[in-house]
Design an enzyme around this catalytic site. Sequence first.
Site, PDB file in Angstrom:
ATOM      1  CG  ASP A  39     -73.454  23.377  -7.460  1.00 18.02           C
ATOM      2  OD1 ASP A  39     -74.368  22.533  -7.532  1.00 18.02           O
ATOM      3  OD2 ASP A  39     -73.614  24.578  -7.725  1.00 18.02           O
ATOM      4  CG  HIS A  79     -79.275  24.776  -1.530  1.00 13.35           C
ATOM      5  ND1 HIS A  79     -80.171  25.630  -2.126  1.00 13.35           N
ATOM      6  CD2 HIS A  79     -78.767  24.016  -2.541  1.00 13.35           C
ATOM      7  CE1 HIS A  79     -80.208  25.410  -3.425  1.00 13.35           C
ATOM      8  NE2 HIS A  79     -79.366  24.430  -3.701  1.00 13.35           N
TER       9      HIS A  79
HETATM   10  C1  HEM Z   1     -77.572  29.445  -7.945  1.00 13.48           C
HETATM   11  C2  HEM Z   1     -77.563  29.202  -6.679  1.00 13.48           C
HETATM   12  C3  HEM Z   1     -77.381  27.794  -6.203  1.00 13.48           C
HETATM   13  C4  HEM Z   1     -76.289  27.281  -5.633  1.00 13.48           C
HETATM   14  C5  HEM Z   1     -75.011  28.017  -5.330  1.00 13.48           C
HETATM   15  C6  HEM Z   1     -76.551  25.892  -5.352  1.00 13.48           C
HETATM   16  C7  HEM Z   1     -75.669  25.023  -4.744  1.00 13.48           C
HETATM   17  C8  HEM Z   1     -75.959  23.725  -4.389  1.00 13.48           C
HETATM   18  C9  HEM Z   1     -75.101  22.861  -3.636  1.00 13.48           C
HETATM   19  C10 HEM Z   1     -73.735  23.242  -3.126  1.00 13.48           C
HETATM   20  C11 HEM Z   1     -75.718  21.683  -3.477  1.00 13.48           C
HETATM   21  C12 HEM Z   1     -75.209  20.471  -2.693  1.00 13.48           C
HETATM   22  C13 HEM Z   1     -74.454  19.479  -3.506  1.00 13.48           C
HETATM   23  C14 HEM Z   1     -75.253  18.792  -4.570  1.00 13.48           C
HETATM   24  O1  HEM Z   1     -75.979  17.833  -4.337  1.00 13.48           O
HETATM   25  O2  HEM Z   1     -75.145  19.258  -5.697  1.00 13.48           O
HETATM   26  C15 HEM Z   1     -76.983  21.785  -4.157  1.00 13.48           C
HETATM   27  C16 HEM Z   1     -77.898  20.791  -4.221  1.00 13.48           C
HETATM   28  C17 HEM Z   1     -79.070  20.893  -4.903  1.00 13.48           C
HETATM   29  N1  HEM Z   1     -79.586  22.023  -5.498  1.00 13.48           N
HETATM   30 FE1  HEM Z   1     -78.728  23.818  -5.577  1.00 13.48          FE
HETATM   31  N2  HEM Z   1     -77.803  25.592  -5.788  1.00 13.48           N
HETATM   32  C18 HEM Z   1     -78.352  26.731  -6.310  1.00 13.48           C
HETATM   33  C19 HEM Z   1     -79.593  26.877  -6.862  1.00 13.48           C
HETATM   34  C20 HEM Z   1     -80.469  25.854  -7.008  1.00 13.48           C
HETATM   35  C21 HEM Z   1     -81.721  25.975  -7.692  1.00 13.48           C
HETATM   36  C22 HEM Z   1     -82.277  27.255  -8.340  1.00 13.48           C
HETATM   37  C23 HEM Z   1     -82.274  24.744  -7.661  1.00 13.48           C
HETATM   38  C24 HEM Z   1     -83.580  24.292  -8.250  1.00 13.48           C
HETATM   39  C25 HEM Z   1     -84.651  25.045  -8.305  1.00 13.48           C
HETATM   40  C26 HEM Z   1     -81.390  23.859  -6.971  1.00 13.48           C
HETATM   41  C27 HEM Z   1     -81.586  22.522  -6.773  1.00 13.48           C
HETATM   42  C28 HEM Z   1     -80.750  21.686  -6.083  1.00 13.48           C
HETATM   43  C29 HEM Z   1     -81.014  20.281  -5.881  1.00 13.48           C
HETATM   44  C30 HEM Z   1     -82.201  19.507  -6.403  1.00 13.48           C
HETATM   45  C31 HEM Z   1     -79.954  19.786  -5.115  1.00 13.48           C
HETATM   46  C32 HEM Z   1     -79.778  18.345  -4.628  1.00 13.48           C
HETATM   47  C33 HEM Z   1     -80.476  18.239  -3.297  1.00 13.48           C
HETATM   48  C34 HEM Z   1     -80.351  16.856  -2.740  1.00 13.48           C
HETATM   49  O3  HEM Z   1     -81.160  16.012  -3.120  1.00 13.48           O
HETATM   50  O4  HEM Z   1     -79.445  16.622  -1.938  1.00 13.48           O
HETATM   51  N3  HEM Z   1     -80.302  24.576  -6.578  1.00 13.48           N
HETATM   52  N4  HEM Z   1     -77.103  23.055  -4.710  1.00 13.48           N
END
Ligand code: HEM
Length: 407
Positions: free
Chosen positions: A227, A317
């Site tokens: 993450d 996601h």
């Molecule tokens: C709390 C629950 C959440 C979990 C477990 C989670 C987990 C992840 C994971 C595993 C990734 C893929 C790896 C990475 O690029 O970091 C990711 C990507 C991302 N997450 Fe989350 N996330 C959560 C909540 C959120 C929230 C609330 C937002 C924003 C409102 C968000 C925004 C993003 C963004 C912008 C990416 C990168 C997407 C990309 O351009 O590839 N996430 N998240």
Amino acid sequence: MTEPDHPSGHGTTRRRLLFGGAAAGLGAAVAVTTDRVALAASAPQPTPDTTGLNGAVTYAFHGEHQSGIATPVTAYASFIALDLNTGVDRGALARLMRVLSDDAARLMEGRGALADTEPELAQTPAGLTVTFGFGPRFVSVAGGAAPSWLAPLPAFDIDDLDPAFNDGDLLLLIAADDPVTVAHAARMLLKDSRSFASVRWRQDGFRRAYGSEVSGTTMRNLFGQVDGTTNPEPGTSEFDAAVWNRSGWLDGGTSLVLRRTRLDLDTWDEVDPTGRSFSVGRRISDGAPLTGEREGDEPDFEATTESGHTVISPVSHIARARPVNPDEVIFRRGYNYDVPPSGDGVSESGLLFASYQADVTRQFLPIQQRLAEADLLNTWTTPIGSAVFAIPPGCSEGGFIGDTLLG
Ligand code: HEM
């Protein structure tokens, strides 16, 4: 003959001094002490192995930006929100921030705060950073103009917010690679805040311990997901444009959105690795996109399977979270939390999702809205706390955090 447990040959003399009736009183004590020093000097001293130690690491408190945002992420962080006492006015806020800034600067240098009751604990800063944030009421009492986004986020259908983790007037974000350092700094700052404000909530988070992984390894959250892969890199123009606000008293500051999000590990347990990978669009094993080989590979959202479906689901996601243009880029810097379960489940765990952006409405909100509308991860995640803070810029020596607003 030398006694076997005293290889220096001083054993007999020492024993006589310790137990012999002839040498008693103060003179004996001095003699014993001298004798011990002689022993210590002659014994071979092992060279301490300092490999991997980071207790002495310090970051600068003063500067254009506050520490704790572009500085390397730490293993531990404590987010503490305070409510201002009634009657605290603009002058009192300036006094409070002057004292807290001085405390933070000293502690980050590895010195005790003024009137530190346990200065010994301050001597291991372990990368300590202290970041202050202001809620809407702080800015209003200060008589400043609040940015339009400095307010509770709109309600989302996925939310199940507990007021115990919402909002706040003043944020203290205390982060370090050592939990004792964090606890000590928190106590010092709270002691100096207590005649101005009371603790509303405290949320403690953690990542891997310092030294347990090569530094720079992307963290895994408690779902086991890699993450933080797609994130602007501090020091780049992309980071600067995404993070630093450039208007008025906030010039050089930013905003923090903190969403305490419960991860339902008990139902996540039922999902196999293929399902886990599918929900994110990245392999659970190594974080590589489903269309790539390595974590750093660019995901291909157009690639299709033989049956004509996209390899990366449009409701995964990353497909939903990916910024649709550079204006939406945010900087994520979350921590895990794990607290005793309240019901009959095994765990009460989740993510202190923290993101920094110049403008909450322009950058964070569209992403959160898309995720609230559709995101496979929502099956197992629930936002249970939400807070927004303006993070003022850094200050120069002699100044204090918030002086652009209160000075
Ligand atoms: C709390 C629950 C959440 C979990 C477990 C989670 C987990 C992840 C994971 C595993 C990734 C893929 C790896 C990475 O690029 O970091 C990711 C990507 C991302 N997450 Fe989350 N996330 C959560 C909540 C959120 C929230 C609330 C937002 C924003 C409102 C968000 C925004 C993003 C963004 C912008 C990416 C990168 C997407 C990309 O351009 O590839 N996430 N998240």
